[in-house]
Design an enzyme around this catalytic site. Structure first.
Site, PDB file in Angstrom:
ATOM      1  N   ARG A  50       0.809  -1.217   0.000  1.00  0.00           N
ATOM      2  CA  ARG A  50       0.000   0.000   0.000  1.00  0.00           C
ATOM      3  C   ARG A  50       0.844   1.270   0.000  1.00  0.00           C
ATOM      4  NH1 ARG A  50      -4.011  -0.989   4.937  1.00  0.00           N
ATOM      5  NH2 ARG A  50      -2.023  -1.696   5.820  1.00  0.00           N
ATOM      6  N   LYS A 151       3.024 -18.196   8.058  1.00  0.00           N
ATOM      7  CA  LYS A 151       2.304 -18.427   9.302  1.00  0.00           C
ATOM      8  C   LYS A 151       2.001 -17.070   9.944  1.00  0.00           C
ATOM      9  CE  LYS A 151       5.753 -18.683  12.975  1.00  0.00           C
ATOM     10  NZ  LYS A 151       5.129 -17.798  13.936  1.00  0.00           N
ATOM     11  N   HIS A 181       9.748 -21.837   8.062  1.00  0.00           N
ATOM     12  CA  HIS A 181      11.177 -21.677   7.793  1.00  0.00           C
ATOM     13  C   HIS A 181      12.042 -22.643   8.595  1.00  0.00           C
ATOM     14  CE1 HIS A 181      10.989 -18.995  11.372  1.00  0.00           C
ATOM     15  NE2 HIS A 181      12.238 -19.365  11.543  1.00  0.00           N
ATOM     16  N   LYS A 185      15.873 -25.294   7.583  1.00  0.00           N
ATOM     17  CA  LYS A 185      17.148 -25.335   8.299  1.00  0.00           C
ATOM     18  C   LYS A 185      17.836 -26.679   8.073  1.00  0.00           C
ATOM     19  CE  LYS A 185      15.760 -22.019  11.864  1.00  0.00           C
ATOM     20  NZ  LYS A 185      16.790 -21.009  11.546  1.00  0.00           N
ATOM     21  N   GLU A 219      14.861 -17.890  23.194  1.00  0.00           N
ATOM     22  CA  GLU A 219      15.641 -16.751  22.734  1.00  0.00           C
ATOM     23  C   GLU A 219      15.738 -15.704  23.825  1.00  0.00           C
ATOM     24  OE1 GLU A 219      13.776 -15.220  19.245  1.00  0.00           O
ATOM     25  OE2 GLU A 219      11.768 -15.291  20.090  1.00  0.00           O
ATOM     26  N   ASP A 238       2.644 -19.166  18.573  1.00  0.00           N
ATOM     27  CA  ASP A 238       3.720 -18.579  17.781  1.00  0.00           C
ATOM     28  C   ASP A 238       4.791 -19.589  17.394  1.00  0.00           C
ATOM     29  OD1 ASP A 238       4.962 -16.245  16.582  1.00  0.00           O
ATOM     30  OD2 ASP A 238       6.455 -16.357  18.181  1.00  0.00           O
ATOM     31  N   HIS A 243       6.306 -24.544  14.180  1.00  0.00           N
ATOM     32  CA  HIS A 243       7.708 -24.949  14.081  1.00  0.00           C
ATOM     33  C   HIS A 243       8.035 -26.211  14.878  1.00  0.00           C
ATOM     34  CE1 HIS A 243       8.176 -21.165  12.166  1.00  0.00           C
ATOM     35  NE2 HIS A 243       8.299 -20.430  13.253  1.00  0.00           N
ATOM     36  N   LYS A 341      10.538 -16.513  25.431  1.00  0.00           N
ATOM     37  CA  LYS A 341      11.151 -15.210  25.240  1.00  0.00           C
ATOM     38  C   LYS A 341      11.967 -14.871  26.491  1.00  0.00           C
ATOM     39  CE  LYS A 341       9.095 -13.912  21.312  1.00  0.00           C
ATOM     40  NZ  LYS A 341       9.867 -13.641  20.083  1.00  0.00           N
ATOM     41  N   LYS A 346      20.118 -17.964  23.751  1.00  0.00           N
ATOM     42  CA  LYS A 346      19.377 -18.253  22.532  1.00  0.00           C
ATOM     43  C   LYS A 346      19.831 -19.606  22.019  1.00  0.00           C
ATOM     44  CE  LYS A 346      18.498 -16.689  17.800  1.00  0.00           C
ATOM     45  NZ  LYS A 346      18.696 -15.625  16.789  1.00  0.00           N
TER      46      LYS A 346
END
Length: 489
Positions: A50, A151, A181, A185, A219, A238, A243, A341, A346
């Site tokens: 847009r 997703k 994704h 990997k 992470e 999420d 995943h 989180k 990580k």
């Protein structure tokens, strides 16, 4: 420079072309594939969004993105200019009709009608149906068209079904590529190779020899600028619904008949259908949810989730689940899944703990063998074995790790997971994409957990930012005699 097999000429249309995903992942991934010789000179990448931009302004944004998100030593000026020459842009509200669709149609009309055309939906999922409707209205769907869906595919079964129905009204299933994704990997793909190409592993890959499996993706970052989105999602939606359940499927599935897409996806679907349901009655013993509070991460003080959000919330930033795959192969083997989180580090990894050898010849029971597949940050495989402790007069055991880094030939860095997946869509190879029935099977398992949490059957816990999670998550494993991987290092 090593070159890979070039794909056939294509048109890639990215809806949401000014967004973070496009700038951070998609354009750098496509540039890298051009750098490796896989993108032909007459390929075309068309951005649609847009934002009012002409082509020159969009190319400038793309150049900035490459400079920001890629190492400077791979940005040869000639290569960058070759890549930018393939870009075009259309200002377009993808949810509405209008003459701007004719501008997109004119750009696509420059190519042969049988040319591969990929539509990448890097937009909010609620727009997927209207984009498809307009693609159909303006006669932009061809037999060689494919659509790539990001997703999340819904927030529950009802919304996932609505999204799939909306897209499926215009695209047959074989032309729909639901991207995850994680499946791009290298270490995740190597699960299949390690299991089925190595008799050493294949013979021991069952509950007879395996004691437990852990699948972790944590992470150090918080929700940061995504607080509003994240509060409608949470850790379970999420990360786990997509995943981590996909990773679990690769670990637990039976050997497919081949590596053809449907054979692999049928094997994954069987695992999803075999997951033992978690209900209101079992949520408290099989799941843990939590939010991070203020703490210290990488030496810096950080606020808690509710402080970042600025309002009360029942959304989890940590989720841990003890899952059971009710098949003969995995009888009595717990699969521990966790994501967080603001963790202390990580890391994404798969940890397979084998049952200890049933021998007393060394005086004590030997330590369990342990296989660790590191997904990130450093992809590789560790195998912990028992060896003799060097000494002249005793025969004691100690553990030793065989550490194998999975590297590309010639020392080249691994391609980003999007690089493979973007071109797999061009090739028409769906093996690393998700089929509709997989999405819906995952929601069938996840939705009762969400409902149990909604009814507070597993109370919300807290953990300090920079820690490894709440004490209740430690107890989740301790009740079965297990510990999280970092606790045993």
């Amino acid at each position: 420079m090593e070159h890979f097999q070039q794909v056939e000429p294509f048109d890639y249309v990215i809806f949401g072309a000014t967004g973070d995903l496009t700038m951070r992942k998609l354009l750098p991934a496509l540039y890298n594939r051009l750098r490796m010789g896989q993108i032909p000179d007459d390929a075309c990448i068309i951005g649609a969004a847009r934002t009012e931009l002409d082509r020159e302004a969009y190319v400038a944004r793309a150049r900035d993105a490459l400079e920001r998100f890629l190492p400077s030593d791979i940005l040869g000026p000639g290569l960058v200019e070759r890549f930018l020459a393939r870009l075009d842009y259309v200002t377009l509200d993808s949810s509405r009709e209008g003459p701007q669709w004719d501008a997109l149609k004119s750009l696509l009309a420059k190519a042969q009608p049988d040319r591969v055309r990929v539509y990448y939906f890097a937009t909010a999922p609620q727009l997927y149906g209207s984009i498809c409707e307009n693609l159909n209205r303006y006669e932009l769907i061809t037999p060689t068209s494919r659509v790539v869906l990001e997703k999340p595919i819904g927030t529950n079964m009802a919304t996932a079904t609505a999204i799939n129905d909306g897209v499926g009204q215009y695209f047959p299933e074989k032309q729909i590529y639901r991207i995850d994704h994680y499946l791009g990997k290298e270490t995740v793909q190597n699960v299949l190779a390690l299991r089925f190409a190595n008799p050493l592993m294949n013979a021991a890959w069952s509950g007879e020899h395996i004691e437990s499996v852990q699948i972790t993706a944590v992470e150090t970052v918080g929700v940061e600028g995504r607080a509003a989105y994240y509060d409608t999602s949470g850790a379970l939606r999420d990360m786990i619904q997509n995943h981590l359940l996909q990773v679990l499927c690769l670990v637990a599935m039976e050997a497919p008949d081949s590596l053809e897409a449907d054979a692999v996806r049928n094997a994954k679907l069987a695992v999803l259908n075999a997951l033992r349901p978690i209900t209101d009655a079992t949520a408290a013993t099989e799941t843990v949810r939590a939010q991070y509070t203020a703490g210290v991460v990488d030496g810096e003080n950080v606020p808690g989730y509710l402080e970042e959000l600025g309002k009360p919330s029942a959304t989890e930033t940590y989720a841990a689940i003890r899952a059971w795959v009710d098949t003969p192969r995995w009888k009595n083997v717990p699969f521990y899944i966790r994501t967080a989180k603001r963790s202390g580090k990580k890391v994404s990894e798969i940890v397979v703990t084998f049952r200890p050898a049933a021998t007393t010849m060394f005086g004590a029971t030997p330590a369990s063998n342990r296989l660790v597949l590191r997904i990130q940050p450093n992809e590789g495989v560790d195998l912990r074995l028992n060896v003799k402790n060097p000494a002249l007069d005793v025969f004691n055991l100690r553990t030793a790790d065989l550490d194998t880094s999975i590297r590309m030939e010639g020392g080249l860095p691994f391609p980003d997971s999007y690089e493979r997946l973007l071109l797999d869509a061009v090739r028409g190879d769906p093996v690393l994409f998700i089929r509709r029935d997989e999405v819906e099977a995952a929601w069938r398992w996840v939705e009762p957990i969400l409902e149990a949490w909604k009814h507070d059957k597993a109370p919300m816990q807290t953990y300090s930012a920079g820690s490894y999670g709440p004490e209740q998550a430690t107890q989740l494993l301790a009740s079965h005699g297990d510990t999280w991987h970092e606790a045993s290092e």
